[in-house]
Design a protein around this motif. Structure first.
Motif, short mmCIF file in Angstrom:
data_model
loop_
_atom_site.label_atom_id
_atom_site.label_comp_id
_atom_site.label_asym_id
_atom_site.label_seq_id
_atom_site.Cartn_x
_atom_site.Cartn_y
_atom_site.Cartn_z
N LEU A 103 18.95 59.34 -1.65
CA LEU A 103 19.67 58.89 -2.85
C LEU A 103 19.94 60.08 -3.76
O LEU A 103 20.92 60.11 -4.49
CB LEU A 103 18.87 57.82 -3.60
N GLU A 104 19.02 61.06 -3.72
CA GLU A 104 19.26 62.32 -4.46
C GLU A 104 19.76 63.43 -3.53
O GLU A 104 20.61 64.22 -3.93
CB GLU A 104 17.97 62.78 -5.15
N SER A 110 24.38 58.48 -1.39
CA SER A 110 24.20 57.64 -2.58
C SER A 110 25.50 56.92 -2.96
O SER A 110 25.47 55.76 -3.37
CB SER A 110 23.64 58.45 -3.75
N THR A 259 20.41 47.89 -7.35
CA THR A 259 19.82 49.03 -6.62
C THR A 259 18.53 48.61 -5.93
O THR A 259 18.33 48.87 -4.73
CB THR A 259 19.54 50.21 -7.58
N LEU A 274 12.43 56.31 -9.64
CA LEU A 274 13.86 56.42 -9.41
C LEU A 274 14.56 56.62 -10.75
O LEU A 274 14.30 55.89 -11.71
CB LEU A 274 14.39 55.17 -8.69
N PHE A 276 18.01 56.93 -12.84
CA PHE A 276 19.41 56.49 -12.85
C PHE A 276 20.13 57.34 -13.89
O PHE A 276 19.94 57.15 -15.08
CB PHE A 276 19.51 55.02 -13.24
N VAL A 287 27.01 54.69 -12.71
CA VAL A 287 26.05 55.65 -12.18
C VAL A 287 26.77 56.97 -11.90
O VAL A 287 27.76 57.01 -11.18
CB VAL A 287 25.39 55.14 -10.87
N GLU A 289 24.60 59.67 -10.98
CA GLU A 289 23.75 60.12 -9.87
C GLU A 289 22.43 59.36 -9.90
O GLU A 289 22.02 58.84 -10.93
CB GLU A 289 23.46 61.62 -10.00
N TYR A 290 21.80 59.33 -8.73
CA TYR A 290 20.39 58.92 -8.64
C TYR A 290 19.57 60.18 -8.41
O TYR A 290 20.03 61.12 -7.74
CB TYR A 290 20.15 58.06 -7.40
N ASN A 291 18.33 60.19 -8.92
CA ASN A 291 17.37 61.21 -8.53
C ASN A 291 16.11 60.51 -8.06
O ASN A 291 15.74 59.46 -8.59
CB ASN A 291 17.04 62.14 -9.70
#
Ligand code: AMP
Ligand code: GLY
Length: 426
Positions: A103-104, A110, A259, A274, A276, A287, A289-291
């Protein structure tokens, strides 16, 4: 319980402070840590991606809980590494497996995940390195500005926001053609530009349940008024004034729940934090990005607001018992101001002696780029130290953080004096 925390930034100092305050913590080590973590825990000089050395240390020091701060070890599969070894079956780990960490670790992964689950994000297309011509054609017909993202981890530098077609063409050449970001640029995600204010939300997930942490906003540019070059983060505030009940509900319904449900529908057993990274576009969250981890410098404002036990939180993440965990969040406001080295984010000074007085009550000095040298603390990175303050209002937290920032001395010190002011004065 003995704990090992991986990382060396202000984020890790802030997490370590919460861990060592827990009644469940016997000894806490930080690998590799910094001069600040050395004062509250024990540093051990192991790189965060040296899994064999980490495994040896865990065995010899009877570590029961491994908390992973940064993304690199997660994306490289540190959880999978330990899960594959029988002798570590009792080790509790906070951080997702390699698959979930994509996801990152992969922007393309992602974006596809968001598309499958109807999660609002900028429209996009992905091109591989043998599709440079197609990518060049695509941007010709796309509105400007346009955003180019190297697919993989690029230490925050893999995103180009292009105002003109010429810039975008040159950017594509550098990512796909010249491999400016190496393997991370073997694919490029080309995205619609979204205009709005960014904000960071965080959840702890155990593969079944989740709890929300306080939201925060970070300030990325070097200059006052959010101008100049991008940095690793110049400060943060939490809570964020525009995140009212209505916006929070949209974030929950449109982003966080889809998610979490998406992860479970795809059988991704995600146990960790997680992040957001959202943008508020006219009142609606999207969104960016996700990290697969907590944010920095957001953690320095978020963790001091968590009043419930941090080790219990970490254990619940591993043991899938977050439904039994009550997240108690302080009603106080937090503000964090980062002190950086002269010249940062370009060529900067290192090795300057620091004078750090005791912090006032409600103020924490979270070290980042510092180390001990001949018994003194010296600067050892661009982002040197975060001053985080808690107070009744955002204004007074900011004031307290400013006083702390002035008390610390080192040659070339620079900090922004306007963190949070754009939102507080609205
Ligand atoms: P990322 O690494 O994806 O978080 O991107 C780094 C930064 O680039 C973000 O924090 C945003 O400030 C900016 N950014 C990324 N994607 C977009 C977008 N689609 N529209 C506007 N700004 C963006
Ligand atoms: N503050 C942004 C990040 O941690 O990636």
């Amino acid at each position: 319980m003995n704990i090992l925390l991986l990382g060396s930034g202000g984020r890790e100092h802030a997490i370590a402070q919460s861990l060592v305050r827990s009644k469940h913590c016997s000894r806490c080590w930080v690998a590799p840590g910094n001069a600040g973590t050395a004062q509250i825990a024990e540093n051990v000089n192991i790189p965060v991606t040296d899994f064999e050395a980490i495994a040896d240390f865990i065995s010899t020091h009877h570590i029961g809980l491994l908390v992973v701060g940064p993304e690199d070890p997660l994306v490289l599969g540190i959880r999978d590494f330990f899960e594959a070894k029988k002798e570590f079956s009792a080790l509790k780990i906070v951080g997702p497996r390699k698959f979930g960490a994509q996801l990152e670790g992969s922007k393309d992964f992602s974006k596809k995940f968001m598309a499958r689950h109807g999660i609002p994000t900028a429209s996009y297309a992905t091109f591989h390195d043998d599709q440079l011509e197609e990518a060049q054609l695509y941007i010709k017909s796309h509105a400007l500005p346009i955003v180019l993202k190297a697919d993989g981890l690029a230490a925050g530098k893999g995103v180009l926001i292009c105002e003109t077609l010429a810039e975008a063409q040159a950017g594509l050449d550098s990512i796909l053609g010249d491999k400016k970001f190496g393997q991370a640029g073997s694919k490029v995600v080309i995205e619609q530009f979204l205009s709005g204010i960014e904000v960071s939300y965080f959840a702890a997930l155990d593969g079944k349940n989740f709890v929300l942490l306080p939201e925060a906003k970070d300030y990325k540019r070097i200059g006052e008024g959010d101008t100049g070059l991008n940095t690793g983060g110049m400060g943060s505030i939490s809570p964020v004034p525009f995140c009212d009940a209505m916006f929070n509900q949209k974030v929950l319904d449109q982003i966080i729940l889809p998610t979490v449900h998406g992860l479970s529908a795809e059988k991704i057993d995600y146990r960790g934090f997680l992040f957001f990274g959202l943008i508020n576009v006219g009142g609606d969250p999207f969104v960016i990005e996700y990290n697969a981890r907590m944010g920095d410098p957001e953690t320095e404002s978020v963790f001091p607001r968590i009043e419930s036990d941090a080790v219990e939180l970490m254990l619940a993440i591993h043991e899938q018992s977050l439904d039994q965990y009550t997240m108690k969040i302080s009603t106080l406001s937090a503000a964090t101001v980062f002190l950086v080295a002269g010249g940062y984010p370009e060529v900067y000074r290192k090795g300057d002696a620091m004078e750090i007085p005791n912090s006032e009550s409600g103020v924490s000095f979270f070290h980042a780029g510092t180390k001990m040298e001949q018994g003194r603390v010296v600067t050892n990175g661009g982002r040197v130290l975060a001053v985080s303050a808690l107070a009744e209002s955002a204004e007074s937290a900011l004031e307290k953080a400013m006083i702390g920032a002035q008390q610390i001395q080192f040659e070339g010190k620079y900090f922004r004096t306007d963190i949070g002011k754009d939102l507080i004065s609205r």
